[in-house]
Design a protein around this motif. Structure first.
Motif, PDB file in Angstrom:
ATOM      1  N   LEU A 147      -5.387  53.419   2.620  1.00 25.37           N
ATOM      2  CA  LEU A 147      -4.023  53.933   2.523  1.00 25.37           C
ATOM      3  C   LEU A 147      -3.034  52.839   2.133  1.00 25.37           C
ATOM      4  O   LEU A 147      -2.086  53.086   1.381  1.00 25.37           O
ATOM      5  CB  LEU A 147      -3.613  54.573   3.849  1.00 25.37           C
ATOM      6  CG  LEU A 147      -4.424  55.799   4.252  1.00 25.37           C
ATOM      7  CD1 LEU A 147      -3.883  56.385   5.545  1.00 25.37           C
ATOM      8  CD2 LEU A 147      -4.430  56.856   3.153  1.00 25.37           C
ATOM      9  N   THR A 148      -3.260  51.637   2.612  1.00 27.46           N
ATOM     10  CA  THR A 148      -2.417  50.514   2.193  1.00 27.46           C
ATOM     11  C   THR A 148      -2.541  50.286   0.695  1.00 27.46           C
ATOM     12  O   THR A 148      -1.545  50.031  -0.002  1.00 27.46           O
ATOM     13  CB  THR A 148      -2.808  49.247   2.964  1.00 27.46           C
ATOM     14  OG1 THR A 148      -2.611  49.454   4.367  1.00 27.46           O
ATOM     15  CG2 THR A 148      -1.963  48.055   2.513  1.00 27.46           C
ATOM     16  N   ALA A 149      -3.766  50.399   0.179  1.00 32.11           N
ATOM     17  CA  ALA A 149      -3.977  50.237  -1.256  1.00 32.11           C
ATOM     18  C   ALA A 149      -3.325  51.375  -2.044  1.00 32.11           C
ATOM     19  O   ALA A 149      -2.748  51.151  -3.112  1.00 32.11           O
ATOM     20  CB  ALA A 149      -5.467  50.173  -1.564  1.00 32.11           C
ATOM     21  N   VAL A 150      -3.396  52.603  -1.528  1.00 38.20           N
ATOM     22  CA  VAL A 150      -2.743  53.729  -2.192  1.00 38.20           C
ATOM     23  C   VAL A 150      -1.237  53.490  -2.259  1.00 38.20           C
ATOM     24  O   VAL A 150      -0.607  53.720  -3.304  1.00 38.20           O
ATOM     25  CB  VAL A 150      -3.053  55.050  -1.456  1.00 38.20           C
ATOM     26  CG1 VAL A 150      -2.183  56.185  -2.004  1.00 38.20           C
ATOM     27  CG2 VAL A 150      -4.523  55.406  -1.616  1.00 38.20           C
ATOM     28  N   GLU A 151      -0.661  53.018  -1.178  1.00 35.83           N
ATOM     29  CA  GLU A 151       0.773  52.700  -1.186  1.00 35.83           C
ATOM     30  C   GLU A 151       1.087  51.621  -2.211  1.00 35.83           C
ATOM     31  O   GLU A 151       2.083  51.714  -2.945  1.00 35.83           O
ATOM     32  CB  GLU A 151       1.217  52.243   0.196  1.00 35.83           C
ATOM     33  CG  GLU A 151       1.299  53.346   1.231  1.00 35.83           C
ATOM     34  CD  GLU A 151       1.786  52.839   2.562  1.00 35.83           C
ATOM     35  OE1 GLU A 151       2.657  53.494   3.169  1.00 35.83           O
ATOM     36  OE2 GLU A 151       1.288  51.793   3.024  1.00 35.83           O
ATOM     37  N   GLN A 152       0.244  50.610  -2.279  1.00 35.15           N
ATOM     38  CA  GLN A 152       0.484  49.501  -3.209  1.00 35.15           C
ATOM     39  C   GLN A 152       0.391  49.959  -4.665  1.00 35.15           C
ATOM     40  O   GLN A 152       1.315  49.727  -5.457  1.00 35.15           O
ATOM     41  CB  GLN A 152      -0.541  48.390  -2.949  1.00 35.15           C
ATOM     42  CG  GLN A 152      -0.459  47.242  -3.950  1.00 35.15           C
ATOM     43  CD  GLN A 152      -1.592  46.245  -3.779  1.00 35.15           C
ATOM     44  OE1 GLN A 152      -2.332  46.278  -2.782  1.00 35.15           O
ATOM     45  NE2 GLN A 152      -1.759  45.365  -4.757  1.00 35.15           N
ATOM     46  N   PHE A 153      -0.701  50.616  -5.004  1.00 35.87           N
ATOM     47  CA  PHE A 153      -0.896  50.999  -6.401  1.00 35.87           C
ATOM     48  C   PHE A 153      -0.058  52.203  -6.805  1.00 35.87           C
ATOM     49  O   PHE A 153       0.169  52.427  -7.999  1.00 35.87           O
ATOM     50  CB  PHE A 153      -2.372  51.275  -6.661  1.00 35.87           C
ATOM     51  CG  PHE A 153      -3.249  50.065  -6.515  1.00 35.87           C
ATOM     52  CD1 PHE A 153      -3.074  48.962  -7.334  1.00 35.87           C
ATOM     53  CD2 PHE A 153      -4.237  50.021  -5.544  1.00 35.87           C
ATOM     54  CE1 PHE A 153      -3.867  47.832  -7.195  1.00 35.87           C
ATOM     55  CE2 PHE A 153      -5.041  48.906  -5.393  1.00 35.87           C
ATOM     56  CZ  PHE A 153      -4.851  47.800  -6.218  1.00 35.87           C
TER      57      PHE A 153
END
Length: 327
Positions: A205-211
């Motif tokens: 989820l952190t990666a989804v927020e980032q990308f």
């Protein structure tokens, strides 16, 4: 209808149901079907909703509903046996059996499926659960959609048989075979008229927020099963006392550093609906009449937090010396 009552000190309406069926859906993932003991219909729900299980060991845990919202005869959840279980998932796996009574909350939805022509669903592991109902609803609406679903191994991915009839709309990846989801490729450029719904482990989820940071506000929507570090501070360093005025009840209390507003108000005799006490379930959402909240929850969107009209008083504090709440 199953017996409804208020949970003492929590203000949450509950249902008394029975465990009707347990079924293995993948390695370490069991689905649980709950029904009314007398076969009565259950309150409706919408895709993205969850319920609380009140377990006999004293724990309360939130699980996404993953059945068919049109089925009013029962609720289905799925529970992954977490390696570092704090007691919730282990209790479900080891102790729940067909025929046992269980107390649950009424369904509530902090992950509402908004209307859109196109949907991009991103699931990691047990994060598939809230998306199953959304896929069915997207089909019903005639919307275009695709699912990208990943996990460590294929054996650990649940509900593959249910997803198989959707054909090329569904993309399954296991790390031990195909690698991880290509989040940079999927989210690198925003898509017109598309909403993104994602649920899974915190790293994903952190990666989804980032990308997905370049997507328009509100188009990338996440649901977390565990609080982020911002909603579970390690200590009270730097915190200031907060004077809390409850407009309707007339109670005023001061939340000391290290003591939540929720705990403070409960100690002062104010009954507030609550469940997770971690900023992820939304049950303690409270209207703010005056003051500026210091939001630390994982429920409200950034726009909702900026507006400051409501707050989750189990974890959030204040940027002002005083808060006036509609309690």
């Amino acid at each position: 209808m199953g017996t409804r009552e208020e949970v003492t000190g929590m203000g949450l309406e509950t249902l008394e149901l029975v465990v009707r069926q347990l079924r293995w859906e993948a390695r370490d993932v069991v689905s649980v079907r709950l029904e009314d003991a007398d076969g009565e219909t259950l309150p409706g729900w919408t895709p993205g909703a969850h319920i609380d299980l009140h377990l006999a060991n004293g724990l309360i845990r939130q699980y996404s509903l993953c059945g068919d919202p049109a089925d009013k005869t029962g609720y289905r959840i799925a529970v992954h046996l977490a390696p570092a279980s704090r007691g919730g998932s282990r209790y479900v796996h080891e102790n729940l059996r067909p025929g046992q009574p269980i107390t649950i909350s009424l369904p509530r939805n902090n992950f509402e499926m908004l209307d859109a022509p196109n949907y991009l669903f991103l699931a990691g592991g047990i994060g598939i659960t809230p998306l199953l109902g959304m896929i069915g609803e997207a089909q019903r609406r005639g919307a275009d959609w695709e699912l990208h679903y990943g996990g460590r191994t294929r054996a650990a991915l649940a509900f593959l048989d249910e997803l198989r009839p959707h054909g090329e709309r569904v993309h399954i990846l296991s790390e031990d075979r195909e690698g991880r989801l290509d989040l940079p490729g999927l989210l690198g450029e925003s898509r017109s008229s598309t909403l993104v719904y994602s649920c899974g482990p915190e790293g994903m989820l952190t990666a989804v927020e980032q990308f997905g940071s370049a997507w328009p506000e509100g188009t990338v929507r996440l649901e977390r099963f565990a609080p982020t570090t911002r909603s579970t501070p390690d200590d009270a360093a730097g915190e200031q006392p907060v004077r809390v005025v409850c407009r309707r009840s007339g109670v005023t209390a001061t939340a000391a550093p290290g003591c939540s507003i929720l705990d403070t108000l409960e100690d002062a005799g104010v009954e507030v609906p609550s469940s997770c006490r971690e900023g992820i379930c939304g049950s303690c959402e409270t209207t703010v009449l005056q003051g500026i909240p210091d939001h630390r929850d994982d429920v409200l969107s950034s726009a909702e937090q900026a507006a400051g009209k409501t707050m989750m008083i189990c974890v959030s504090r204040a940027l002002t010396d005083e808060l006036v709440l509609d309690l």
